[in-house]
Design a protein around this motif. Sequence first.
Motif, PDB file in Angstrom:
ATOM      1  N   LYS A 156      32.107  41.764  48.655  1.00  0.00           N
ATOM      2  CA  LYS A 156      33.171  42.690  48.249  1.00  0.00           C
ATOM      3  C   LYS A 156      33.801  43.356  49.472  1.00  0.00           C
ATOM      4  O   LYS A 156      35.027  43.434  49.582  1.00  0.00           O
ATOM      5  CB  LYS A 156      32.603  43.742  47.300  1.00  0.00           C
ATOM      6  CG  LYS A 156      33.626  44.726  46.802  1.00  0.00           C
ATOM      7  CD  LYS A 156      33.007  45.739  45.857  1.00  0.00           C
ATOM      8  CE  LYS A 156      34.025  46.767  45.421  1.00  0.00           C
ATOM      9  NZ  LYS A 156      33.422  47.781  44.540  1.00  0.00           N
ATOM     10  N   MET A 157      32.974  43.834  50.393  1.00  0.00           N
ATOM     11  CA  MET A 157      33.511  44.503  51.585  1.00  0.00           C
ATOM     12  C   MET A 157      34.355  43.546  52.421  1.00  0.00           C
ATOM     13  O   MET A 157      35.444  43.916  52.877  1.00  0.00           O
ATOM     14  CB  MET A 157      32.377  45.077  52.442  1.00  0.00           C
ATOM     15  CG  MET A 157      31.740  46.303  51.861  1.00  0.00           C
ATOM     16  SD  MET A 157      30.652  47.208  52.995  1.00  0.00           S
ATOM     17  CE  MET A 157      29.713  45.947  53.792  1.00  0.00           C
ATOM     18  N   ALA A 158      33.866  42.337  52.648  1.00  0.00           N
ATOM     19  CA  ALA A 158      34.602  41.375  53.474  1.00  0.00           C
ATOM     20  C   ALA A 158      35.958  41.055  52.859  1.00  0.00           C
ATOM     21  O   ALA A 158      36.985  41.054  53.560  1.00  0.00           O
ATOM     22  CB  ALA A 158      33.780  40.106  53.654  1.00  0.00           C
ATOM     23  N   ASN A 159      35.981  40.789  51.570  1.00  0.00           N
ATOM     24  CA  ASN A 159      37.250  40.483  50.907  1.00  0.00           C
ATOM     25  C   ASN A 159      38.173  41.698  50.848  1.00  0.00           C
ATOM     26  O   ASN A 159      39.393  41.559  50.986  1.00  0.00           O
ATOM     27  CB  ASN A 159      36.994  39.914  49.509  1.00  0.00           C
ATOM     28  CG  ASN A 159      36.494  38.479  49.554  1.00  0.00           C
ATOM     29  OD1 ASN A 159      36.861  37.709  50.439  1.00  0.00           O
ATOM     30  ND2 ASN A 159      35.653  38.125  48.608  1.00  0.00           N
ATOM     31  N   GLN A 160      37.618  42.902  50.698  1.00  0.00           N
ATOM     32  CA  GLN A 160      38.445  44.115  50.716  1.00  0.00           C
ATOM     33  C   GLN A 160      39.078  44.323  52.083  1.00  0.00           C
ATOM     34  O   GLN A 160      40.242  44.707  52.177  1.00  0.00           O
ATOM     35  CB  GLN A 160      37.610  45.342  50.347  1.00  0.00           C
ATOM     36  CG  GLN A 160      37.371  45.483  48.870  1.00  0.00           C
ATOM     37  CD  GLN A 160      36.547  46.723  48.536  1.00  0.00           C
ATOM     38  OE1 GLN A 160      35.729  47.186  49.336  1.00  0.00           O
ATOM     39  NE2 GLN A 160      36.738  47.244  47.347  1.00  0.00           N
ATOM     40  N   ILE A 161      38.317  44.085  53.132  1.00  0.00           N
ATOM     41  CA  ILE A 161      38.874  44.209  54.482  1.00  0.00           C
ATOM     42  C   ILE A 161      40.055  43.259  54.631  1.00  0.00           C
ATOM     43  O   ILE A 161      41.123  43.640  55.112  1.00  0.00           O
ATOM     44  CB  ILE A 161      37.796  43.927  55.556  1.00  0.00           C
ATOM     45  CG1 ILE A 161      36.730  45.028  55.547  1.00  0.00           C
ATOM     46  CG2 ILE A 161      38.434  43.800  56.942  1.00  0.00           C
ATOM     47  CD1 ILE A 161      35.471  44.665  56.307  1.00  0.00           C
ATOM     48  N   ALA A 162      39.864  42.018  54.199  1.00  0.00           N
ATOM     49  CA  ALA A 162      40.929  41.011  54.324  1.00  0.00           C
ATOM     50  C   ALA A 162      42.187  41.427  53.577  1.00  0.00           C
ATOM     51  O   ALA A 162      43.303  41.233  54.065  1.00  0.00           O
ATOM     52  CB  ALA A 162      40.431  39.664  53.809  1.00  0.00           C
ATOM     53  N   HIS A 163      42.034  42.021  52.415  1.00  0.00           N
ATOM     54  CA  HIS A 163      43.194  42.387  51.596  1.00  0.00           C
ATOM     55  C   HIS A 163      43.816  43.719  51.996  1.00  0.00           C
ATOM     56  O   HIS A 163      44.945  44.007  51.612  1.00  0.00           O
ATOM     57  CB  HIS A 163      42.813  42.419  50.121  1.00  0.00           C
ATOM     58  CG  HIS A 163      42.465  41.069  49.580  1.00  0.00           C
ATOM     59  ND1 HIS A 163      43.372  40.044  49.479  1.00  0.00           N
ATOM     60  CD2 HIS A 163      41.288  40.563  49.146  1.00  0.00           C
ATOM     61  CE1 HIS A 163      42.788  38.981  48.992  1.00  0.00           C
ATOM     62  NE2 HIS A 163      41.515  39.255  48.788  1.00  0.00           N
ATOM     63  N   ILE A 189      33.761  32.108  47.285  1.00  0.00           N
ATOM     64  CA  ILE A 189      33.802  33.527  46.922  1.00  0.00           C
ATOM     65  C   ILE A 189      34.350  34.412  48.046  1.00  0.00           C
ATOM     66  O   ILE A 189      34.535  35.595  47.853  1.00  0.00           O
ATOM     67  CB  ILE A 189      32.426  34.055  46.459  1.00  0.00           C
ATOM     68  CG1 ILE A 189      31.368  33.894  47.524  1.00  0.00           C
ATOM     69  CG2 ILE A 189      32.004  33.379  45.182  1.00  0.00           C
ATOM     70  CD1 ILE A 189      30.022  34.485  47.125  1.00  0.00           C
ATOM     71  N   LEU A 190      34.642  33.802  49.196  1.00  0.00           N
ATOM     72  CA  LEU A 190      35.234  34.548  50.307  1.00  0.00           C
ATOM     73  C   LEU A 190      36.646  34.030  50.569  1.00  0.00           C
ATOM     74  O   LEU A 190      36.906  32.833  50.452  1.00  0.00           O
ATOM     75  CB  LEU A 190      34.387  34.392  51.572  1.00  0.00           C
ATOM     76  CG  LEU A 190      33.002  35.007  51.527  1.00  0.00           C
ATOM     77  CD1 LEU A 190      32.191  34.573  52.741  1.00  0.00           C
ATOM     78  CD2 LEU A 190      33.077  36.513  51.454  1.00  0.00           C
ATOM     79  N   SER A 191      37.521  34.920  50.969  1.00  0.00           N
ATOM     80  CA  SER A 191      38.898  34.508  51.258  1.00  0.00           C
ATOM     81  C   SER A 191      38.934  33.626  52.508  1.00  0.00           C
ATOM     82  O   SER A 191      38.033  33.662  53.350  1.00  0.00           O
ATOM     83  CB  SER A 191      39.791  35.735  51.449  1.00  0.00           C
ATOM     84  OG  SER A 191      39.544  36.325  52.707  1.00  0.00           O
ATOM     85  N   GLU A 192      39.995  32.845  52.609  1.00  0.00           N
ATOM     86  CA  GLU A 192      40.167  31.974  53.780  1.00  0.00           C
ATOM     87  C   GLU A 192      40.236  32.801  55.068  1.00  0.00           C
ATOM     88  O   GLU A 192      39.745  32.371  56.114  1.00  0.00           O
ATOM     89  CB  GLU A 192      41.431  31.119  53.633  1.00  0.00           C
ATOM     90  CG  GLU A 192      41.285  30.019  52.611  1.00  0.00           C
ATOM     91  CD  GLU A 192      40.184  29.031  52.971  1.00  0.00           C
ATOM     92  OE1 GLU A 192      40.065  28.647  54.144  1.00  0.00           O
ATOM     93  OE2 GLU A 192      39.426  28.645  52.063  1.00  0.00           O
ATOM     94  N   ASP A 193      40.834  33.984  54.988  1.00  0.00           N
ATOM     95  CA  ASP A 193      40.913  34.846  56.162  1.00  0.00           C
ATOM     96  C   ASP A 193      39.528  35.284  56.626  1.00  0.00           C
ATOM     97  O   ASP A 193      39.263  35.371  57.820  1.00  0.00           O
ATOM     98  CB  ASP A 193      41.781  36.074  55.880  1.00  0.00           C
ATOM     99  CG  ASP A 193      43.255  35.723  55.756  1.00  0.00           C
ATOM    100  OD1 ASP A 193      43.717  34.804  56.458  1.00  0.00           O
ATOM    101  OD2 ASP A 193      43.942  36.379  54.953  1.00  0.00           O
ATOM    102  N   VAL A 194      38.627  35.549  55.688  1.00  0.00           N
ATOM    103  CA  VAL A 194      37.256  35.924  56.045  1.00  0.00           C
ATOM    104  C   VAL A 194      36.557  34.739  56.711  1.00  0.00           C
ATOM    105  O   VAL A 194      35.883  34.898  57.735  1.00  0.00           O
ATOM    106  CB  VAL A 194      36.465  36.420  54.816  1.00  0.00           C
ATOM    107  CG1 VAL A 194      34.992  36.631  55.159  1.00  0.00           C
ATOM    108  CG2 VAL A 194      37.073  37.710  54.282  1.00  0.00           C
ATOM    109  N   HIS A 195      36.748  33.546  56.174  1.00  0.00           N
ATOM    110  CA  HIS A 195      36.156  32.345  56.791  1.00  0.00           C
ATOM    111  C   HIS A 195      36.669  32.174  58.223  1.00  0.00           C
ATOM    112  O   HIS A 195      35.896  31.911  59.142  1.00  0.00           O
ATOM    113  CB  HIS A 195      36.474  31.091  55.973  1.00  0.00           C
ATOM    114  CG  HIS A 195      35.646  30.950  54.750  1.00  0.00           C
ATOM    115  ND1 HIS A 195      34.325  30.539  54.769  1.00  0.00           N
ATOM    116  CD2 HIS A 195      35.947  31.178  53.443  1.00  0.00           C
ATOM    117  CE1 HIS A 195      33.861  30.506  53.530  1.00  0.00           C
ATOM    118  NE2 HIS A 195      34.820  30.903  52.714  1.00  0.00           N
ATOM    119  N   SER A 196      37.970  32.344  58.412  1.00  0.00           N
ATOM    120  CA  SER A 196      38.535  32.225  59.757  1.00  0.00           C
ATOM    121  C   SER A 196      37.987  33.284  60.700  1.00  0.00           C
ATOM    122  O   SER A 196      37.715  33.013  61.868  1.00  0.00           O
ATOM    123  CB  SER A 196      40.065  32.330  59.698  1.00  0.00           C
ATOM    124  OG  SER A 196      40.599  31.258  58.974  1.00  0.00           O
ATOM    125  N   ALA A 197      37.824  34.492  60.180  1.00  0.00           N
ATOM    126  CA  ALA A 197      37.280  35.579  61.002  1.00  0.00           C
ATOM    127  C   ALA A 197      35.858  35.267  61.426  1.00  0.00           C
ATOM    128  O   ALA A 197      35.475  35.490  62.583  1.00  0.00           O
ATOM    129  CB  ALA A 197      37.326  36.896  60.230  1.00  0.00           C
TER     130      ALA A 197
END
Length: 71
Positions: free
Chosen positions: A14-21, A59-67
């Motif tokens: 949740k935190m990782a995806n919230q950061i991305a958004h 379950i993780l956004s592509e931006d989180v994967h890239s990060a």
Amino acid sequence: MSTPGDYKQQHLIKMANQIAHSIPTRDDIPGQISAHMRQFWTTEMLKTLREIAAETPDILSEDVHSALQSL
């Protein structure tokens, strides 16, 4: 690693995806996410998130994967 329903894992996801958004400037989002994670996340948190990314990538956004790749 514990089960995918584990509260700690769900919280990290949740935190990782919230950061991305919530990145205010939409330029280099993965870079901004990784900078935030370097500054505020512990080694254990990053290790767990990498395990989650490998085991359940959807379950993780592509931006989180890239990060995560740049950490």
